[in-house]
Motif scaffolding. Sequence first.
Motif, PDB file in Angstrom:
ATOM      1  N   MET A 134       0.790  -1.368  -0.156  1.00 49.59           N
ATOM      2  CA  MET A 134      -0.230   0.057   0.135  1.00 49.59           C
ATOM      3  C   MET A 134       0.930   1.291  -0.001  1.00 49.59           C
ATOM      4  O   MET A 134       2.091   1.449   0.460  1.00 49.59           O
ATOM      5  CB  MET A 134      -0.949  -0.030   1.301  1.00 49.59           C
ATOM      6  N   LYS A 135       0.248   2.312  -0.488  1.00 48.64           N
ATOM      7  CA  LYS A 135       1.024   3.496  -0.690  1.00 48.64           C
ATOM      8  C   LYS A 135      -0.120   4.798  -0.355  1.00 48.64           C
ATOM      9  O   LYS A 135      -1.035   4.601  -0.938  1.00 48.64           O
ATOM     10  CB  LYS A 135       1.839   3.807  -1.780  1.00 48.64           C
ATOM     11  N   GLN A 136       0.514   5.808   0.058  1.00 47.88           N
ATOM     12  CA  GLN A 136      -0.588   6.905   0.012  1.00 47.88           C
ATOM     13  C   GLN A 136      -0.267   7.747  -1.314  1.00 47.88           C
ATOM     14  O   GLN A 136       0.736   7.876  -1.959  1.00 47.88           O
ATOM     15  CB  GLN A 136       0.106   7.839   1.231  1.00 47.88           C
ATOM     16  N   THR A 137      -1.376   8.245  -1.752  1.00 45.08           N
ATOM     17  CA  THR A 137      -1.310   8.987  -3.195  1.00 45.08           C
ATOM     18  C   THR A 137      -1.455  10.549  -2.939  1.00 45.08           C
ATOM     19  O   THR A 137      -1.726  10.808  -1.663  1.00 45.08           O
ATOM     20  CB  THR A 137      -2.658   8.630  -3.730  1.00 45.08           C
ATOM     21  N   PRO A 173      -3.105   7.389  14.938  1.00 39.27           N
ATOM     22  CA  PRO A 173      -2.578   8.726  15.137  1.00 39.27           C
ATOM     23  C   PRO A 173      -1.085   8.454  15.976  1.00 39.27           C
ATOM     24  O   PRO A 173      -0.772   7.668  16.533  1.00 39.27           O
ATOM     25  CB  PRO A 173      -3.438   9.253  16.381  1.00 39.27           C
ATOM     26  N   GLU A 174      -0.443   9.461  15.509  1.00 45.91           N
ATOM     27  CA  GLU A 174       1.116   9.276  15.982  1.00 45.91           C
ATOM     28  C   GLU A 174       1.342   9.174  17.633  1.00 45.91           C
ATOM     29  O   GLU A 174       1.761   8.464  18.142  1.00 45.91           O
ATOM     30  CB  GLU A 174       1.978  10.638  15.566  1.00 45.91           C
ATOM     31  N   ALA A 202       1.506  -3.706   4.811  1.00 46.92           N
ATOM     32  CA  ALA A 202       2.335  -2.519   4.507  1.00 46.92           C
ATOM     33  C   ALA A 202       2.085  -1.781   5.778  1.00 46.92           C
ATOM     34  O   ALA A 202       0.987  -1.557   6.446  1.00 46.92           O
ATOM     35  CB  ALA A 202       2.150  -1.792   3.434  1.00 46.92           C
ATOM     36  N   LEU A 203       3.124  -0.804   6.073  1.00 43.72           N
ATOM     37  CA  LEU A 203       2.999   0.102   7.201  1.00 43.72           C
ATOM     38  C   LEU A 203       3.725   1.423   6.716  1.00 43.72           C
ATOM     39  O   LEU A 203       4.869   1.238   5.833  1.00 43.72           O
ATOM     40  CB  LEU A 203       3.850  -0.313   8.270  1.00 43.72           C
ATOM     41  N   VAL A 204       3.051   2.722   6.629  1.00 47.42           N
ATOM     42  CA  VAL A 204       3.555   3.800   5.972  1.00 47.42           C
ATOM     43  C   VAL A 204       3.243   4.831   6.933  1.00 47.42           C
ATOM     44  O   VAL A 204       2.325   5.154   7.735  1.00 47.42           O
ATOM     45  CB  VAL A 204       2.914   4.094   4.725  1.00 47.42           C
ATOM     46  N   ARG A 205       4.240   6.158   6.920  1.00 49.30           N
ATOM     47  CA  ARG A 205       3.914   7.197   7.643  1.00 49.30           C
ATOM     48  C   ARG A 205       3.131   8.163   6.568  1.00 49.30           C
ATOM     49  O   ARG A 205       3.437   8.190   5.448  1.00 49.30           O
ATOM     50  CB  ARG A 205       5.212   7.871   7.988  1.00 49.30           C
ATOM     51  N   THR A 206       2.007   8.810   7.001  1.00 46.60           N
ATOM     52  CA  THR A 206       1.049   9.661   6.157  1.00 46.60           C
ATOM     53  C   THR A 206       1.966  11.040   6.116  1.00 46.60           C
ATOM     54  O   THR A 206       2.740  11.298   7.048  1.00 46.60           O
ATOM     55  CB  THR A 206      -0.031   9.543   6.880  1.00 46.60           C
ATOM     56  N   ASP A 237       0.687  10.860  10.849  1.00 49.07           N
ATOM     57  CA  ASP A 237       0.313   9.493  11.457  1.00 49.07           C
ATOM     58  C   ASP A 237       0.710   8.211  10.583  1.00 49.07           C
ATOM     59  O   ASP A 237       1.680   8.407   9.855  1.00 49.07           O
ATOM     60  CB  ASP A 237      -1.222   9.875  11.596  1.00 49.07           C
ATOM     61  N   PHE A 238       0.128   7.169  11.013  1.00 51.63           N
ATOM     62  CA  PHE A 238       0.642   5.958  10.363  1.00 51.63           C
ATOM     63  C   PHE A 238      -0.551   5.099   9.970  1.00 51.63           C
ATOM     64  O   PHE A 238      -1.762   5.017  10.565  1.00 51.63           O
ATOM     65  CB  PHE A 238       1.298   5.079  11.565  1.00 51.63           C
ATOM     66  N   VAL A 239      -0.457   4.356   8.966  1.00 51.14           N
ATOM     67  CA  VAL A 239      -1.345   3.759   8.316  1.00 51.14           C
ATOM     68  C   VAL A 239      -0.955   2.087   8.030  1.00 51.14           C
ATOM     69  O   VAL A 239       0.224   2.143   7.611  1.00 51.14           O
ATOM     70  CB  VAL A 239      -2.176   4.407   6.988  1.00 51.14           C
ATOM     71  N   VAL A 240      -1.721   1.148   8.408  1.00 53.15           N
ATOM     72  CA  VAL A 240      -1.311  -0.262   8.223  1.00 53.15           C
ATOM     73  C   VAL A 240      -2.340  -0.742   7.132  1.00 53.15           C
ATOM     74  O   VAL A 240      -3.507  -0.462   7.203  1.00 53.15           O
ATOM     75  CB  VAL A 240      -1.433  -0.971   9.357  1.00 53.15           C
TER      76      VAL A 240
END
Length: 407
Positions: free
Chosen positions: A48-51, A401-402, A371-375, A379-382
């Motif tokens: 997963m990736k943030q767009t 939330p962070e 997947a684990l990403v920093r937004t 914050d963080f999204v899994v």
Amino acid sequence: MLKRIILFIPVIFLSACLEESSEKIDKKAFTRIYDNSEFYSSFYAIDMKQTSDGGYLILGGKTEVVKEGGEPQNVNTPLGVYLLKTDELGNIVTELQVDEAYAYPIGKLNQIGENFYFFCMDAGTNAILVSVDQSASSSAQTTLSTSLSLPLASATTLDGSNLLLLSYDNGTQETVMTQVSTDGGVSNETRFYTGAESPIDNLVIRHANREGTQFPFSVGQVSAGTYFFNGFIDYTFSLVFTSLGGDEDVDGIVNGQQENAGFSNVLPVSGQTFAISTYNFGFNFLKPNATLNMTATTSVTDIQSSAFSFPELESNARVKAIRAVVKGKNVIIFGSNTKSGQIGLYMYDEATGEFISSKYLGYSNPFEIAALVRTTDGDFVVAGTTYIAGRLPRFCLIKVPEGEIKD
């Protein structure tokens, strides 16, 4: 050869929030589970990736149960390529299923420019490069300029302009590492012999076809001219450092123990320092600041002796790791799957290796991390896979939330 296809499938959206909340709260924290009206289909998250619009793009695979005479059989179709695009609150925007001629997608979902790139296979097990736009409204499939088979892992180069691909040639029993341009051009092909008359050939083929043990293959770049892959070489699952200077170009190697012990995650930090996780006959170890000799021959068991043992993780657990700055401190955050069916997040001080905090995600159904990403908002999204009623694999997306991690 390029093909473009757009296919929309009706999906039922389930929010796991038990109480109504404002949009402001939802932007900071949510749990989304994406059910589907296709009861006999299974959906597995891969990456997963943030767009750019603040939403999320999930790469995954889809299988369907074969039916004969209207009755479902205990046979699944190949893992098809399926993508889900959401907005910043995790609401579904677009679904995209790539032509069924292509299957078995692998991570990572790599961003170069405005597009995302990943690899999959055609019916002949040839590696195919797929690109998708930010909105997941269309995809394009490209046959590589040089035939490569059984793709296993990918990444972007440090300059962000090309792709790295790890694949396997079962005809010659070689692990193959290459650099691939966004138009499918292949360069710096380097091959590493895995060993004759060993079980590796069968292990890799079954892995690629999602039929057997899923190994933590990975590939990446440490610095200019220094690359690595985590895969099979000389009968053993090992971490190999190379300059891609030609076949069998090994600068350094950290040997595993055949297929039973090795690295489950490798994250370059700086110089010879890496955030790593390892597995050994079912046991798991984490080390946020391991020093790896990239020009010598060492063993993964030497590293495990000074790493943190995590008995709460499932056997030979899948591990994801990212670097982040939290409350002004450089940290490493590991994400993995626990024996209780939750996703565990573990934060460490990057410099000292000191444990800071942990958080567990998931409830009721089993959850598995993809997947684990920093937004972009800190914050963080899994992203992962959950099993509705314990047996229906579906995508899930969890924003944390962070403050919930650092505390």
